[in-house]
Design an enzyme around this catalytic site. Structure first.
Site, PDB file in Angstrom:
ATOM      1  N   ASP A  57       0.863  -1.328   0.151  1.00 25.11           N
ATOM      2  CA  ASP A  57       0.057  -0.006   0.007  1.00 25.11           C
ATOM      3  C   ASP A  57       0.548   1.167  -0.148  1.00 25.11           C
ATOM      4  O   ASP A  57       0.474   2.307   0.486  1.00 25.11           O
ATOM      5  CB  ASP A  57      -0.935  -0.005   1.210  1.00 25.11           C
ATOM      6  CG  ASP A  57      -2.107  -0.801   1.137  1.00 25.11           C
ATOM      7  OD1 ASP A  57      -2.216  -1.456   0.283  1.00 25.11           O
ATOM      8  OD2 ASP A  57      -3.065  -0.638   1.904  1.00 25.11           O
ATOM      9  N   CYS A  92      -4.398  -5.323  -3.217  1.00 25.48           N
ATOM     10  CA  CYS A  92      -3.437  -6.132  -2.898  1.00 25.48           C
ATOM     11  C   CYS A  92      -3.121  -7.469  -3.550  1.00 25.48           C
ATOM     12  O   CYS A  92      -2.147  -7.728  -4.531  1.00 25.48           O
ATOM     13  CB  CYS A  92      -3.286  -6.263  -1.390  1.00 25.48           C
ATOM     14  SG  CYS A  92      -3.258  -5.178  -0.388  1.00 25.48           S
TER      15      CYS A  92
END
Length: 592
Positions: A57, A92
């Site tokens: 992230d 992700c």
């Protein structure tokens, strides 16, 4: 307290336990011509080592690299920084699957972070894992392969083999169970579970990854090249910094750029529903999150420094390529969305990418458009593998790293995302209907079932554009000229030239149905582009025939590959999908 390699299950050189990890089979395949070494290398010279460092992230647009002073100096300053690096999905698990396979999400079929979305499912393990680039490095090129950190969000799930499952291609395996944590987690140590607590000196995950990586470098075989993939939890939530860094950046706040805390006018309904202006509590929350994210990255910076110093001490640094990147970007207050990823905008899809290694001149910057689907082909190219033998969608950017002149390169990449929502109303937000998710703080939702979109991100000498289509009741379209509007405030879908709009729509359709070599065909703005079959006729209609992303699908071990999408032009030049495909794509204007 350092973790000892043998206690962690790392076979020591010369011990019988070392044999299963470094068999002679890969070397035999190598002698048969599987991997011939990096192009330009002298005959018989050892192939380079490769290290891939993956953050979780970490944005590029909002200053995500600012805390990493040592990383920028040791990797970017000694090599190349890519200023236009993108991910094909801003989430992700789909993004990590793209790194491992070199494929767009519509080809590896990981669509979200759940088992049902094919994240580390049995279907993924059976169909995709055998062909990942680490599996090729190990089985064909004779590399020792080492993994440490977060793999895929559902790795270790009991319904998909649990922590005993070690993906094909890894010699040494230290994988985190499920999603990022810093304390109180479980690792799979070569298929055996080991629990960690909350003692900083032995349990802080970023430091544990640094220690086991250094141990690998001490205990690996010196007769084979190595590949290391180190996947840190930082700066993913819960944003737990090491004790020595918890008071840093006290005067740092989330950037107040032009799209911060403004209403997303003329955007998809999910963006328009954000509350503007944000509440003071939301702003305090996102500022605190931004600060903590930076704090966690300081331990990553330490990890990079330790790794580089160890490689230098062992005289292996000059023979090692080091890549640093992230799985997706992040936002903190842009268009009044508090914190998350998943959106189509630059802050979520653009990531850092720094590379150093043999033959790369120091302190370079490349503006060429690259994506994380290119990492696998590039690393295989470094190992000398024939890329024509793969079905990867990406391209090797090794020629860019080597400074090749007169290089023909792509002008566009595909970005695709399949939205997620809850089947029931969120009890903390009773005013919201089912179908939305990630509604925190202040019941501002970051995702929904029909937050399903596909985009073409285009960069050329003349154009810097993004064209996106949503699979929703509106069949909503967003288009941005990022030269004039880098913060993507003004959606120009209704004012852009219809012919250009038609070309971008056609290119999106081509990319959404591409596979392997067809994903690398010239874009509509590539230099010297020849005419696509029936493109001029289709564009002459000046009518958009939207191609929508595939409908949601649940994967199981017995799931078959979905049918390939085909398109053809009728006598009028209109692009249509073949009839039998429409039901699978769910093209009807359904309301999720």
């Amino acid at each position: 307290m350092r973790l000892l390699p043998l206690a962690l299950g790392v076979p020591q050189r010369g011990s019988p336990r070392h044999l299963p990890y470094c068999s002679s089979a890969p070397l035999l395949l190598l002698l048969l011509g599987g991997c011939l070494g990096v192009s330009g290398a002298a005959a018989g010279s050892r192939r380079p080592n490769v290290v891939l460092l993956l953050a979780d992230d970490q944005d590029e647009v909002l200053g995500g690299m600012t805390p990493l002073k040592k990383t920028k100096a040791l990797i970017g300053g000694m090599g190349m920084t890519f200023s236009s690096a993108y991910v094909p999905s801003a989430l992700c698990c789909p993004s990590r699957a793209s790194i491992l396979t070199g494929k767009y999400p519509h080809n590896h079929h990981v669509v979200n972070n759940t088992l049902e979305g094919n994240c580390s499912s049995k279907s993924w393990q059976k169909i995709q894992e055998p062909d990942t680039f680490p599996a090729i490095l190990r089985s064909v090129c004779g590399y020792q392969t080492f993994f440490a950190g977060k793999y895929l969000n559902e790795y270790g799930a009991p319904d998909a083999g649990g922590l005993a499952h070690v993906p094909l291609g890894w010699s040494y395996w230290y994988a985190l169970e499920k999603n990022s944590k810093y304390y109180n987690y479980t690792l799979s140590i070569n298929g055996k579970a080991r629990k960690h607590g909350e003692n900083y000196s032995v349990d802080y995950l970023t430091d544990v990854l640094a220690n086991v990586s250094l141990d690998f470098l001490d205990y690996k075989s010196n007769s084979e090249p190595f590949f290391m993939m180190i996947s840190t939890p930082a700066p993913h939530s819960p944003w737990t910094a090491a004790p020595q860094y918890q008071n840093t950046f006290q005067n740092v706040f989330a950037p107040r750029n032009k799209n911060f805390n403004i209403h997303g006018t003329n955007k998809h309904w999910l963006i328009r529903q954000a509350k503007t202006p944000m509440t003071n509590s939301s702003i305090r929350f996102l500022d605190n999150a931004f600060r903590k994210r930076w704090q966690t990255l300081l331990s990553v910076d330490d990890l990079v420094e330790k790794l580089v110093k160890r490689l230098e001490f062992s005289r292996e640094l000059n023979d090692t390529y080091i890549f640093y990147t992230s799985d997706n970007g992040y936002h903190t207050g842009q268009f009044s969305l508090p914190i998350d990823k998943r959106q189509l905008y630059e802050f979520d899809i653009k990531v850092p990418l720094l590379v150093r290694g043999p033959g790369i001149k120091p302190n370079q910057t490349s503006k060429l458009l690259v994506a994380n689907i290119d990492l696998g082909p590039t690393i295989l190219d470094i190992a000398g593998y024939n890329l024509n033998k793969t079905q990867m969608d990406g391209m090797s950017f090794l020629p860019i790293l080597k400074g090749a002149s007169n290089l023909t390169w792509r002008s566009d990449v595909l970005v695709e995302y399949q939205g997620e929502g809850r089947n029931v109303t969120d009890p903390t937000c009773p005013s919201l209907s089912p179908g939305v998710s990630q509604c925190f703080p202040d019941c501002v939702c970051e995702d929904a079932y029909n937050n399903t979109y596909a985009c073409v991100r285009t960069m050329s000498e003349m154009w810097n554009l993004q064209y996106c289509e949503f699979d929703d009741q509106e069949v909503f379209v967003e288009v941005y000229n990022l030269t004039a509007d880098p913060h993507q405030i003004n959606n120009i879908a209704k004012s852009i030239d219809p012919e250009l709009l038609g070309k971008m729509n056609y290119r999106l359709m081509m990319l959404q149905s591409c596979s392997g070599p067809t994903c690398r065909t010239p874009g509509i703005f590539d230099p010297g582009l020849g005419r696509y079959d029936c493109l001029s006729t289709c564009v002459a209609q000046k009518k958009r025939h939207l191609h929508l992303p595939p409908a949601r699908r649940v994967f199981s071990e017995k799931s078959e590959e979905p049918p390939r999408r085909e398109q053809k032009c009728n006598k009028k030049g209109t692009v249509h999908l073949r009839g039998k495909e429409l039901k699978h794509l769910g093209i009807s204007k359904r309301i999720h």
